[in-house]
Design an enzyme around this catalytic site. Structure first.
Site, PDB file in Angstrom:
ATOM      1  N   ARG A   1       0.830  -1.217   0.000  1.00 33.91           N
ATOM      2  CA  ARG A   1       0.000   0.000   0.000  1.00 33.91           C
ATOM      3  C   ARG A   1       0.864   1.266   0.000  1.00 33.91           C
ATOM      4  O   ARG A   1       0.519   2.276   0.628  1.00 33.91           O
ATOM      5  CB  ARG A   1      -0.941   0.039   1.209  1.00 33.91           C
ATOM      6  CG  ARG A   1      -1.946  -1.080   1.273  1.00 33.91           C
ATOM      7  CD  ARG A   1      -2.988  -0.971   0.159  1.00 33.91           C
ATOM      8  NE  ARG A   1      -4.057  -1.924   0.355  1.00 33.91           N
ATOM      9  CZ  ARG A   1      -4.014  -3.189  -0.088  1.00 33.91           C
ATOM     10  NH1 ARG A   1      -2.970  -3.624  -0.779  1.00 33.91           N
ATOM     11  NH2 ARG A   1      -5.022  -4.003   0.128  1.00 33.91           N
TER      12      ARG A   1
ATOM     13  N   SER B   1     -11.217  -0.460   2.779  1.00 36.44           N
ATOM     14  CA  SER B   1     -10.489  -0.632   4.043  1.00 36.44           C
ATOM     15  C   SER B   1     -10.069   0.729   4.579  1.00 36.44           C
ATOM     16  O   SER B   1      -9.392   1.481   3.875  1.00 36.44           O
ATOM     17  CB  SER B   1      -9.223  -1.459   3.825  1.00 36.44           C
ATOM     18  OG  SER B   1      -9.566  -2.688   3.258  1.00 36.44           O
TER      19      SER B   1
ATOM     20  N   GLU C   1      -5.670   4.205   5.847  1.00 39.43           N
ATOM     21  CA  GLU C   1      -5.255   3.895   4.468  1.00 39.43           C
ATOM     22  C   GLU C   1      -5.616   4.993   3.462  1.00 39.43           C
ATOM     23  O   GLU C   1      -4.763   5.382   2.658  1.00 39.43           O
ATOM     24  CB  GLU C   1      -5.861   2.558   4.033  1.00 39.43           C
ATOM     25  CG  GLU C   1      -5.411   2.163   2.643  1.00 39.43           C
ATOM     26  CD  GLU C   1      -5.945   0.817   2.197  1.00 39.43           C
ATOM     27  OE1 GLU C   1      -5.719  -0.180   2.899  1.00 39.43           O
ATOM     28  OE2 GLU C   1      -6.580   0.771   1.137  1.00 39.43           O
TER      29      GLU C   1
HETATM   30  C1  LIG Z   1     -15.420  -0.505  -1.777  1.00 34.12           C
HETATM   31  C2  LIG Z   1     -13.945  -0.247  -1.928  1.00 34.12           C
HETATM   32  C3  LIG Z   1     -13.071  -1.312  -2.031  1.00 34.12           C
HETATM   33  C4  LIG Z   1     -11.696  -1.083  -2.180  1.00 34.12           C
HETATM   34  N1  LIG Z   1     -10.872  -2.160  -2.278  1.00 34.12           N
HETATM   35  C5  LIG Z   1      -9.538  -1.976  -2.420  1.00 34.12           C
HETATM   36  C6  LIG Z   1      -8.659  -3.091  -2.523  1.00 34.12           C
HETATM   37  O1  LIG Z   1      -9.083  -4.242  -2.509  1.00 34.12           O
HETATM   38  N2  LIG Z   1      -7.334  -2.849  -2.645  1.00 34.12           N
HETATM   39  C7  LIG Z   1      -6.826  -1.584  -2.703  1.00 34.12           C
HETATM   40  O2  LIG Z   1      -5.604  -1.439  -2.828  1.00 34.12           O
HETATM   41  N3  LIG Z   1      -7.638  -0.501  -2.618  1.00 34.12           N
HETATM   42  C8  LIG Z   1      -8.973  -0.667  -2.471  1.00 34.12           C
HETATM   43  N4  LIG Z   1      -9.808   0.419  -2.372  1.00 34.12           N
HETATM   44  C9  LIG Z   1      -9.231   1.775  -2.382  1.00 34.12           C
HETATM   45  C10 LIG Z   1      -9.271   2.482  -3.760  1.00 34.12           C
HETATM   46  O3  LIG Z   1     -10.278   1.960  -4.575  1.00 34.12           O
HETATM   47  C11 LIG Z   1      -7.936   2.383  -4.502  1.00 34.12           C
HETATM   48  O4  LIG Z   1      -6.902   2.939  -3.726  1.00 34.12           O
HETATM   49  C12 LIG Z   1      -7.982   3.108  -5.860  1.00 34.12           C
HETATM   50  O5  LIG Z   1      -6.781   2.908  -6.574  1.00 34.12           O
HETATM   51  C13 LIG Z   1      -8.219   4.611  -5.718  1.00 34.12           C
HETATM   52  O6  LIG Z   1      -8.487   5.103  -7.009  1.00 34.12           O
HETATM   53  P1  LIG Z   1      -9.235   6.476  -7.225  1.00 34.12           P
HETATM   54  O7  LIG Z   1      -9.167   6.786  -8.680  1.00 34.12           O
HETATM   55  O8  LIG Z   1     -10.586   6.429  -6.636  1.00 34.12           O
HETATM   56  O9  LIG Z   1      -8.284   7.450  -6.408  1.00 34.12           O
HETATM   57  P2  LIG Z   1      -8.673   8.794  -5.649  1.00 34.12           P
HETATM   58  O10 LIG Z   1      -9.425   8.452  -4.414  1.00 34.12           O
HETATM   59  O11 LIG Z   1      -9.303   9.756  -6.587  1.00 34.12           O
HETATM   60  O12 LIG Z   1      -7.223   9.319  -5.245  1.00 34.12           O
HETATM   61  C14 LIG Z   1      -6.437   8.614  -4.312  1.00 34.12           C
HETATM   62  C15 LIG Z   1      -5.068   9.314  -4.189  1.00 34.12           C
HETATM   63  O13 LIG Z   1      -4.386   9.222  -5.439  1.00 34.12           O
HETATM   64  C16 LIG Z   1      -4.087  10.520  -5.961  1.00 34.12           C
HETATM   65  N5  LIG Z   1      -4.278  10.423  -7.416  1.00 34.12           N
HETATM   66  C17 LIG Z   1      -5.377   9.978  -8.073  1.00 34.12           C
HETATM   67  N6  LIG Z   1      -5.151   9.955  -9.400  1.00 34.12           N
HETATM   68  C18 LIG Z   1      -3.894  10.406  -9.583  1.00 34.12           C
HETATM   69  C19 LIG Z   1      -3.079  10.628 -10.739  1.00 34.12           C
HETATM   70  N7  LIG Z   1      -3.509  10.370 -11.973  1.00 34.12           N
HETATM   71  N8  LIG Z   1      -1.823  11.128 -10.548  1.00 34.12           N
HETATM   72  C20 LIG Z   1      -1.354  11.402  -9.302  1.00 34.12           C
HETATM   73  N9  LIG Z   1      -2.080  11.214  -8.182  1.00 34.12           N
HETATM   74  C21 LIG Z   1      -3.334  10.713  -8.323  1.00 34.12           C
HETATM   75  C22 LIG Z   1      -5.076  11.457  -5.280  1.00 34.12           C
HETATM   76  O14 LIG Z   1      -4.574  12.795  -5.225  1.00 34.12           O
HETATM   77  C23 LIG Z   1      -5.176  10.815  -3.898  1.00 34.12           C
HETATM   78  O15 LIG Z   1      -4.071  11.189  -3.098  1.00 34.12           O
HETATM   79  C24 LIG Z   1     -11.193   0.232  -2.224  1.00 34.12           C
HETATM   80  C25 LIG Z   1     -12.086   1.314  -2.126  1.00 34.12           C
HETATM   81  C26 LIG Z   1     -13.449   1.078  -1.983  1.00 34.12           C
HETATM   82  C27 LIG Z   1     -14.395   2.241  -1.898  1.00 34.12           C
END
Ligand SMILES: Cc1cc2nc3c(=O)[nH]c(=O)nc-3n(C[C@H](O)[C@H](O)[C@H](O)COP(=O)(O)OP(=O)(O)OC[C@H]3O[C@@H](n4cnc5c(N)ncnc54)[C@H](O)[C@@H]3O)c2cc1C
Length: 352
Positions: A168, A244, A339
Protein backbone atom coordinates in the site's frame (compact mmCIF):
# COMPACT_ATOMS: atom_id res chain seq x y z
CA UNK A 1 -11.04 26.15 -21.34
CA UNK A 2 -12.97 23.90 -18.98
CA UNK A 3 -12.43 25.67 -15.69
CA UNK A 4 -15.42 25.55 -13.35
CA UNK A 5 -15.78 27.60 -10.18
CA UNK A 6 -17.43 26.33 -6.99
CA UNK A 7 -17.85 22.70 -8.05
CA UNK A 8 -19.75 20.34 -5.75
CA UNK A 9 -17.57 17.23 -5.12
CA UNK A 10 -20.08 15.16 -3.15
CA UNK A 11 -20.70 12.83 -6.11
CA UNK A 12 -16.98 12.61 -6.87
CA UNK A 13 -15.90 10.91 -3.62
CA UNK A 14 -17.21 7.51 -2.55
CA UNK A 15 -17.37 8.52 1.12
CA UNK A 16 -19.93 11.15 0.02
CA UNK A 17 -18.31 13.99 1.97
CA UNK A 18 -20.25 17.15 1.07
CA UNK A 19 -17.19 18.93 -0.24
CA UNK A 20 -16.86 21.82 -2.66
CA UNK A 21 -13.86 22.90 -4.75
CA UNK A 22 -13.10 26.57 -5.43
CA UNK A 23 -11.79 25.63 -8.90
CA UNK A 24 -12.32 22.41 -10.86
CA UNK A 25 -11.06 21.16 -14.23
CA UNK A 26 -12.16 17.89 -15.87
CA UNK A 27 -9.07 16.52 -17.63
CA UNK A 28 -9.98 14.64 -20.81
CA UNK A 29 -6.63 14.67 -22.60
CA UNK A 30 -2.95 15.31 -22.03
CA UNK A 31 -3.45 18.73 -23.66
CA UNK A 32 -6.15 19.54 -21.07
CA UNK A 33 -3.69 18.61 -18.34
CA UNK A 34 -1.03 20.92 -19.70
CA UNK A 35 -3.54 23.75 -20.17
CA UNK A 36 -4.84 23.33 -16.61
CA UNK A 37 -1.31 23.38 -15.19
CA UNK A 38 -0.40 26.47 -17.26
CA UNK A 39 -3.47 28.22 -15.82
CA UNK A 40 -2.57 27.04 -12.30
CA UNK A 41 1.01 28.33 -12.51
CA UNK A 42 -0.04 31.67 -13.99
CA UNK A 43 -2.85 32.13 -11.45
CA UNK A 44 -1.08 31.13 -8.24
CA UNK A 45 1.19 28.12 -8.00
CA UNK A 46 0.89 28.20 -4.20
CA UNK A 47 -2.82 27.51 -4.37
CA UNK A 48 -3.70 24.00 -3.09
CA UNK A 49 -3.98 21.45 -5.90
CA UNK A 50 -5.67 18.06 -5.73
CA UNK A 51 -5.56 15.35 -8.39
CA UNK A 52 -8.73 13.28 -8.24
CA UNK A 53 -9.53 9.96 -9.91
CA UNK A 54 -12.60 8.03 -8.78
CA UNK A 55 -12.43 9.56 -5.28
CA UNK A 56 -12.51 6.10 -3.67
CA UNK A 57 -9.43 6.54 -1.51
CA UNK A 58 -9.72 10.11 -0.25
CA UNK A 59 -11.17 11.82 2.79
CA UNK A 60 -11.89 15.32 1.50
CA UNK A 61 -12.12 18.51 3.53
CA UNK A 62 -15.57 20.08 3.43
CA UNK A 63 -14.25 23.07 1.48
CA UNK A 64 -11.26 22.80 -0.84
CA UNK A 65 -9.98 26.33 -1.57
CA UNK A 66 -7.77 25.37 -4.53
CA UNK A 67 -7.87 23.60 -7.91
CA UNK A 68 -9.12 20.03 -8.38
CA UNK A 69 -7.91 18.23 -11.51
CA UNK A 70 -10.36 15.41 -12.20
CA UNK A 71 -8.59 12.79 -14.34
CA UNK A 72 -10.97 11.57 -17.07
CA UNK A 73 -8.54 10.98 -19.96
CA UNK A 74 -9.26 7.63 -21.59
CA UNK A 75 -7.52 5.26 -23.95
CA UNK A 76 -6.09 1.73 -23.98
CA UNK A 77 -3.30 1.10 -26.49
CA UNK A 78 -1.83 -2.32 -27.26
CA UNK A 79 1.91 -1.86 -27.84
CA UNK A 80 2.53 -4.28 -30.72
CA UNK A 81 6.23 -3.42 -30.98
CA UNK A 82 6.90 -4.52 -27.37
CA UNK A 83 4.45 -7.44 -27.16
CA UNK A 84 5.17 -11.00 -28.29
CA UNK A 85 3.47 -14.39 -28.26
CA UNK A 86 3.64 -14.59 -24.45
CA UNK A 87 3.57 -11.03 -23.16
CA UNK A 88 1.28 -8.08 -23.84
CA UNK A 89 2.23 -4.48 -23.11
CA UNK A 90 -0.57 -1.93 -22.75
CA UNK A 91 -0.62 1.83 -22.24
CA UNK A 92 -3.66 2.88 -20.21
CA UNK A 93 -4.67 6.53 -19.75
CA UNK A 94 -5.09 7.68 -16.15
CA UNK A 95 -8.85 8.28 -16.34
CA UNK A 96 -9.77 4.73 -17.42
CA UNK A 97 -12.03 2.99 -14.91
CA UNK A 98 -9.98 0.27 -13.21
CA UNK A 99 -12.61 -2.47 -13.04
CA UNK A 100 -13.69 -1.94 -16.66
CA UNK A 101 -10.02 -2.24 -17.64
CA UNK A 102 -9.72 -5.55 -15.73
CA UNK A 103 -12.82 -6.95 -17.50
CA UNK A 104 -11.66 -5.70 -20.91
CA UNK A 105 -8.23 -7.33 -20.52
CA UNK A 106 -9.72 -10.62 -19.38
CA UNK A 107 -12.07 -10.66 -22.40
CA UNK A 108 -9.14 -9.99 -24.74
CA UNK A 109 -7.16 -12.88 -23.23
CA UNK A 110 -4.61 -10.56 -21.58
CA UNK A 111 -4.20 -11.97 -18.11
CA UNK A 112 -2.79 -10.93 -14.75
CA UNK A 113 -5.35 -8.41 -13.45
CA UNK A 114 -8.20 -10.78 -12.49
CA UNK A 115 -7.50 -10.81 -8.73
CA UNK A 116 -7.73 -7.00 -8.75
CA UNK A 117 -11.30 -6.98 -10.12
CA UNK A 118 -13.94 -4.64 -8.69
CA UNK A 119 -11.47 -2.28 -7.00
CA UNK A 120 -13.10 1.12 -7.53
CA UNK A 121 -11.27 4.08 -9.00
CA UNK A 122 -9.20 5.09 -11.97
CA UNK A 123 -6.11 3.48 -13.50
CA UNK A 124 -3.94 6.54 -12.81
CA UNK A 125 -4.49 6.21 -9.06
CA UNK A 126 -3.63 2.50 -8.92
CA UNK A 127 0.14 3.08 -8.49
CA UNK A 128 -0.31 5.59 -5.65
CA UNK A 129 -0.89 2.91 -3.03
CA UNK A 130 0.13 -0.05 -5.22
CA UNK A 131 -3.40 -1.47 -5.10
CA UNK A 132 -3.63 -5.06 -4.04
CA UNK A 133 -6.18 -7.78 -3.39
CA UNK A 134 -6.43 -11.57 -3.14
CA UNK A 135 -2.70 -12.24 -3.40
CA UNK A 136 -1.85 -9.85 -6.26
CA UNK A 137 -0.52 -6.28 -6.23
CA UNK A 138 -0.27 -3.77 -9.04
CA UNK A 139 3.54 -4.02 -8.93
CA UNK A 140 3.21 -7.64 -10.20
CA UNK A 141 1.91 -6.37 -13.56
CA UNK A 142 3.28 -2.84 -13.78
CA UNK A 143 6.02 -2.01 -16.28
CA UNK A 144 6.31 1.78 -15.94
CA UNK A 145 4.27 4.98 -16.02
CA UNK A 146 4.28 8.48 -17.48
CA UNK A 147 4.03 11.46 -15.18
CA UNK A 148 4.11 15.22 -15.22
CA UNK A 149 5.72 17.27 -12.46
CA UNK A 150 3.32 19.95 -11.29
CA UNK A 151 5.92 22.55 -10.37
CA UNK A 152 8.52 22.12 -13.13
CA UNK A 153 6.22 20.85 -15.91
CA UNK A 154 8.73 18.05 -16.67
CA UNK A 155 7.16 15.04 -18.38
CA UNK A 156 8.94 11.68 -18.11
CA UNK A 157 8.67 7.92 -17.54
CA UNK A 158 9.33 6.11 -14.24
CA UNK A 159 10.04 2.38 -14.21
CA UNK A 160 8.21 0.14 -11.73
CA UNK A 161 11.46 -0.06 -9.77
CA UNK A 162 11.70 3.73 -9.58
CA UNK A 163 8.14 3.82 -8.21
CA UNK A 164 9.44 1.99 -5.08
CA UNK A 165 6.32 -0.09 -4.64
CA UNK A 166 5.66 -1.70 -1.26
CA UNK A 167 2.57 -2.79 0.68
CA UNK A 168 0.00 0.00 0.00
CA UNK A 169 2.90 2.34 -0.68
CA UNK A 170 4.95 3.95 -3.44
CA UNK A 171 7.23 6.91 -4.10
CA UNK A 172 4.10 9.03 -4.73
CA UNK A 173 3.21 8.89 -1.03
CA UNK A 174 6.64 9.91 0.20
CA UNK A 175 7.28 13.35 1.67
CA UNK A 176 9.93 15.44 -0.07
CA UNK A 177 9.24 14.01 -3.54
CA UNK A 178 8.18 16.38 -6.35
CA UNK A 179 4.41 16.65 -6.81
CA UNK A 180 3.58 14.42 -9.79
CA UNK A 181 0.50 13.68 -11.86
CA UNK A 182 0.34 10.23 -13.43
CA UNK A 183 -0.98 10.64 -16.96
CA UNK A 184 -0.70 7.03 -18.18
CA UNK A 185 0.39 3.63 -16.89
CA UNK A 186 2.06 0.78 -18.79
CA UNK A 187 1.07 -2.79 -17.87
CA UNK A 188 2.81 -6.06 -18.72
CA UNK A 189 0.24 -8.87 -18.99
CA UNK A 190 0.36 -12.50 -20.12
CA UNK A 191 -1.37 -14.15 -23.05
CA UNK A 192 -1.27 -17.53 -21.29
CA UNK A 193 -3.47 -18.24 -18.29
CA UNK A 194 -1.47 -18.57 -15.08
CA UNK A 195 -3.82 -18.10 -12.17
CA UNK A 196 -3.12 -17.15 -8.57
CA UNK A 197 -5.49 -18.95 -6.19
CA UNK A 198 -3.31 -18.89 -3.08
CA UNK A 199 -5.67 -16.67 -1.08
CA UNK A 200 -7.76 -19.09 1.02
CA UNK A 201 -11.08 -17.21 0.68
CA UNK A 202 -10.66 -17.24 -3.09
CA UNK A 203 -10.38 -21.03 -3.15
CA UNK A 204 -13.67 -21.28 -1.27
CA UNK A 205 -15.34 -18.79 -3.62
CA UNK A 206 -14.19 -20.86 -6.63
CA UNK A 207 -15.60 -23.99 -5.04
CA UNK A 208 -18.90 -22.16 -4.50
CA UNK A 209 -18.91 -21.58 -8.27
CA UNK A 210 -18.39 -25.32 -8.80
CA UNK A 211 -14.78 -24.81 -9.98
CA UNK A 212 -11.87 -26.76 -8.52
CA UNK A 213 -9.14 -24.18 -7.67
CA UNK A 214 -6.53 -26.19 -9.59
CA UNK A 215 -8.67 -26.08 -12.73
CA UNK A 216 -9.70 -22.43 -12.49
CA UNK A 217 -9.15 -20.18 -15.51
CA UNK A 218 -8.74 -16.37 -15.32
CA UNK A 219 -12.44 -15.77 -16.05
CA UNK A 220 -13.36 -18.03 -13.10
CA UNK A 221 -11.00 -16.02 -10.90
CA UNK A 222 -12.56 -12.75 -12.00
CA UNK A 223 -16.04 -14.08 -11.23
CA UNK A 224 -14.99 -15.56 -7.88
CA UNK A 225 -13.28 -12.31 -6.82
CA UNK A 226 -16.36 -10.25 -7.77
CA UNK A 227 -18.65 -12.64 -5.85
CA UNK A 228 -16.41 -12.50 -2.77
CA UNK A 229 -16.15 -8.73 -2.81
CA UNK A 230 -19.91 -8.23 -3.26
CA UNK A 231 -20.55 -10.32 -0.14
CA UNK A 232 -17.76 -8.82 1.98
CA UNK A 233 -17.75 -5.13 1.07
CA UNK A 234 -20.56 -2.57 0.98
CA UNK A 235 -21.15 -0.98 -2.44
CA UNK A 236 -20.24 2.72 -2.10
CA UNK A 237 -23.15 3.60 -4.41
CA UNK A 238 -25.50 2.24 -1.74
CA UNK A 239 -23.55 2.94 1.44
CA UNK A 240 -20.73 5.47 1.05
CA UNK A 241 -17.27 4.20 2.11
CA UNK A 242 -13.63 4.10 1.04
CA UNK A 243 -13.03 0.36 1.39
CA UNK A 244 -10.49 -0.63 4.04
CA UNK A 245 -10.11 2.34 6.34
CA UNK A 246 -6.93 1.07 8.03
CA UNK A 247 -3.86 -0.70 6.68
CA UNK A 248 -3.08 -4.13 8.07
CA UNK A 249 -0.39 -3.35 10.67
CA UNK A 250 3.01 -4.99 10.41
CA UNK A 251 4.61 -6.10 13.69
CA UNK A 252 7.82 -7.87 14.70
CA UNK A 253 7.82 -11.64 15.19
CA UNK A 254 8.28 -11.14 18.97
CA UNK A 255 5.22 -8.89 19.14
CA UNK A 256 3.22 -11.35 17.03
CA UNK A 257 4.19 -14.27 19.32
CA UNK A 258 3.18 -12.29 22.37
CA UNK A 259 -0.25 -11.48 20.88
CA UNK A 260 -0.71 -15.04 19.62
CA UNK A 261 -0.07 -16.40 23.13
CA UNK A 262 -2.85 -14.19 24.43
CA UNK A 263 -5.28 -14.47 21.48
CA UNK A 264 -5.12 -17.96 20.01
CA UNK A 265 -7.36 -17.12 17.03
CA UNK A 266 -5.42 -13.98 16.03
CA UNK A 267 -5.41 -13.63 12.23
CA UNK A 268 -1.96 -12.83 10.83
CA UNK A 269 0.27 -13.65 7.85
CA UNK A 270 4.07 -13.83 7.58
CA UNK A 271 5.46 -10.67 5.94
CA UNK A 272 9.19 -11.06 5.34
CA UNK A 273 10.74 -11.40 8.81
CA UNK A 274 7.66 -9.73 10.35
CA UNK A 275 3.94 -10.44 10.57
CA UNK A 276 1.01 -8.63 9.00
CA UNK A 277 -1.98 -8.59 11.35
CA UNK A 278 -5.55 -8.51 10.03
CA UNK A 279 -6.69 -5.04 11.16
CA UNK A 280 -10.32 -6.12 10.67
CA UNK A 281 -9.85 -8.93 13.20
CA UNK A 282 -8.37 -6.57 15.82
CA UNK A 283 -11.21 -4.05 15.39
CA UNK A 284 -13.86 -6.77 15.40
CA UNK A 285 -12.41 -8.40 18.56
CA UNK A 286 -12.41 -5.02 20.26
CA UNK A 287 -16.19 -4.87 19.71
CA UNK A 288 -16.39 -2.04 17.18
CA UNK A 289 -18.28 -3.85 14.41
CA UNK A 290 -21.61 -2.09 13.80
CA UNK A 291 -20.76 0.77 16.21
CA UNK A 292 -22.45 3.99 15.04
CA UNK A 293 -21.83 7.61 16.03
CA UNK A 294 -24.27 10.10 14.49
CA UNK A 295 -24.03 9.61 10.71
CA UNK A 296 -20.87 7.50 10.59
CA UNK A 297 -20.29 3.91 11.64
CA UNK A 298 -18.17 0.80 11.50
CA UNK A 299 -19.83 -1.45 8.93
CA UNK A 300 -21.92 -4.21 10.48
CA UNK A 301 -20.33 -7.05 8.43
CA UNK A 302 -16.81 -5.72 7.81
CA UNK A 303 -15.03 -4.09 10.77
CA UNK A 304 -12.33 -2.62 8.53
CA UNK A 305 -14.80 -0.40 6.66
CA UNK A 306 -16.19 2.88 7.99
CA UNK A 307 -19.44 3.99 6.37
CA UNK A 308 -21.20 7.33 6.02
CA UNK A 309 -24.96 6.89 6.44
CA UNK A 310 -26.13 10.40 5.74
CA UNK A 311 -23.82 13.27 4.86
CA UNK A 312 -21.44 12.84 7.79
CA UNK A 313 -18.46 15.19 7.61
CA UNK A 314 -14.77 14.33 7.31
CA UNK A 315 -14.42 15.46 10.93
CA UNK A 316 -17.01 12.93 12.13
CA UNK A 317 -15.36 10.10 10.20
CA UNK A 318 -11.92 10.98 11.53
CA UNK A 319 -13.16 11.28 15.12
CA UNK A 320 -14.54 7.75 14.96
CA UNK A 321 -11.29 6.53 13.38
CA UNK A 322 -9.27 8.15 16.17
CA UNK A 323 -11.34 6.40 18.86
CA UNK A 324 -10.71 3.07 17.16
CA UNK A 325 -6.98 3.77 16.80
CA UNK A 326 -6.69 4.71 20.51
CA UNK A 327 -8.60 1.63 21.62
CA UNK A 328 -6.54 -0.75 19.47
CA UNK A 329 -3.34 0.80 20.80
CA UNK A 330 -4.49 0.38 24.40
CA UNK A 331 -5.56 -3.23 23.93
CA UNK A 332 -2.83 -4.63 21.68
CA UNK A 333 -0.08 -1.98 21.51
CA UNK A 334 -0.61 -1.92 17.76
CA UNK A 335 -0.72 1.35 15.79
CA UNK A 336 -3.40 1.44 13.10
CA UNK A 337 -2.56 3.63 10.12
CA UNK A 338 -5.34 5.20 8.06
CA UNK A 339 -5.26 3.90 4.47
CA UNK A 340 -7.15 6.55 2.44
CA UNK A 341 -5.48 9.88 1.74
CA UNK A 342 -6.76 12.60 4.06
CA UNK A 343 -6.72 15.82 2.06
CA UNK A 344 -6.48 18.99 4.16
CA UNK A 345 -7.89 22.32 2.96
CA UNK A 346 -4.27 23.37 2.35
CA UNK A 347 -4.04 20.60 -0.25
CA UNK A 348 -1.43 18.88 1.91
CA UNK A 349 -1.85 15.31 2.99
CA UNK A 350 -2.48 14.92 6.71
CA UNK A 351 -0.07 12.68 8.62
CA UNK A 352 -2.77 10.80 10.55
C1 LIG B 1 -15.42 -0.51 -1.78
C2 LIG B 1 -13.95 -0.25 -1.93
C3 LIG B 1 -13.07 -1.31 -2.03
C4 LIG B 1 -11.70 -1.08 -2.18
N1 LIG B 1 -10.87 -2.16 -2.28
C5 LIG B 1 -9.54 -1.98 -2.42
C6 LIG B 1 -8.66 -3.09 -2.52
O1 LIG B 1 -9.08 -4.24 -2.51
N2 LIG B 1 -7.33 -2.85 -2.65
C7 LIG B 1 -6.83 -1.58 -2.70
O2 LIG B 1 -5.60 -1.44 -2.83
N3 LIG B 1 -7.64 -0.50 -2.62
C8 LIG B 1 -8.97 -0.67 -2.47
N4 LIG B 1 -9.81 0.42 -2.37
C9 LIG B 1 -9.23 1.77 -2.38
C10 LIG B 1 -9.27 2.48 -3.76
O3 LIG B 1 -10.28 1.96 -4.58
C11 LIG B 1 -7.94 2.38 -4.50
O4 LIG B 1 -6.90 2.94 -3.73
C12 LIG B 1 -7.98 3.11 -5.86
O5 LIG B 1 -6.78 2.91 -6.57
C13 LIG B 1 -8.22 4.61 -5.72
O6 LIG B 1 -8.49 5.10 -7.01
P1 LIG B 1 -9.24 6.48 -7.23
O7 LIG B 1 -9.17 6.79 -8.68
O8 LIG B 1 -10.59 6.43 -6.64
O9 LIG B 1 -8.28 7.45 -6.41
P2 LIG B 1 -8.67 8.79 -5.65
O10 LIG B 1 -9.43 8.45 -4.41
O11 LIG B 1 -9.30 9.76 -6.59
O12 LIG B 1 -7.22 9.32 -5.24
C14 LIG B 1 -6.44 8.61 -4.31
C15 LIG B 1 -5.07 9.31 -4.19
O13 LIG B 1 -4.39 9.22 -5.44
C16 LIG B 1 -4.09 10.52 -5.96
N5 LIG B 1 -4.28 10.42 -7.42
C17 LIG B 1 -5.38 9.98 -8.07
N6 LIG B 1 -5.15 9.95 -9.40
C18 LIG B 1 -3.89 10.41 -9.58
C19 LIG B 1 -3.08 10.63 -10.74
N7 LIG B 1 -3.51 10.37 -11.97
N8 LIG B 1 -1.82 11.13 -10.55
C20 LIG B 1 -1.35 11.40 -9.30
N9 LIG B 1 -2.08 11.21 -8.18
C21 LIG B 1 -3.33 10.71 -8.32
C22 LIG B 1 -5.08 11.46 -5.28
O14 LIG B 1 -4.57 12.80 -5.23
C23 LIG B 1 -5.18 10.81 -3.90
O15 LIG B 1 -4.07 11.19 -3.10
C24 LIG B 1 -11.19 0.23 -2.22
C25 LIG B 1 -12.09 1.31 -2.13
C26 LIG B 1 -13.45 1.08 -1.98
C27 LIG B 1 -14.39 2.24 -1.90
Amino acid sequence: MALIEHQDLSNFNTLAIQAEARFYWAIQSFEDLQAALDWYRSENANMPLLVLGGGSNVILSDHFPGLVLHMQNQGITLLEELSDSETVYLDVDAGENWHELVCHCCEQGWYGLENLALIPGAAGAAPIQNIGAYGVELCDVMDSLECLEIDSGKHYRLSAEQCQFAYRDSIFKQAGEPRRIISRIRLRLRRGAQVNTRYPGLQQSLQDLGVHPEQANPKDILQAVCNLRRVKLPDPAELPNVGSFFKNPIVSEAHYQQLKAEYADLVAYPHGDDYKLAAGWLIDQAGWKGHREEQVAVHERQALVLVNYNKGSAKEVLMLAKKIQDDIWQRYHVALEIEPRHILASGELAQD
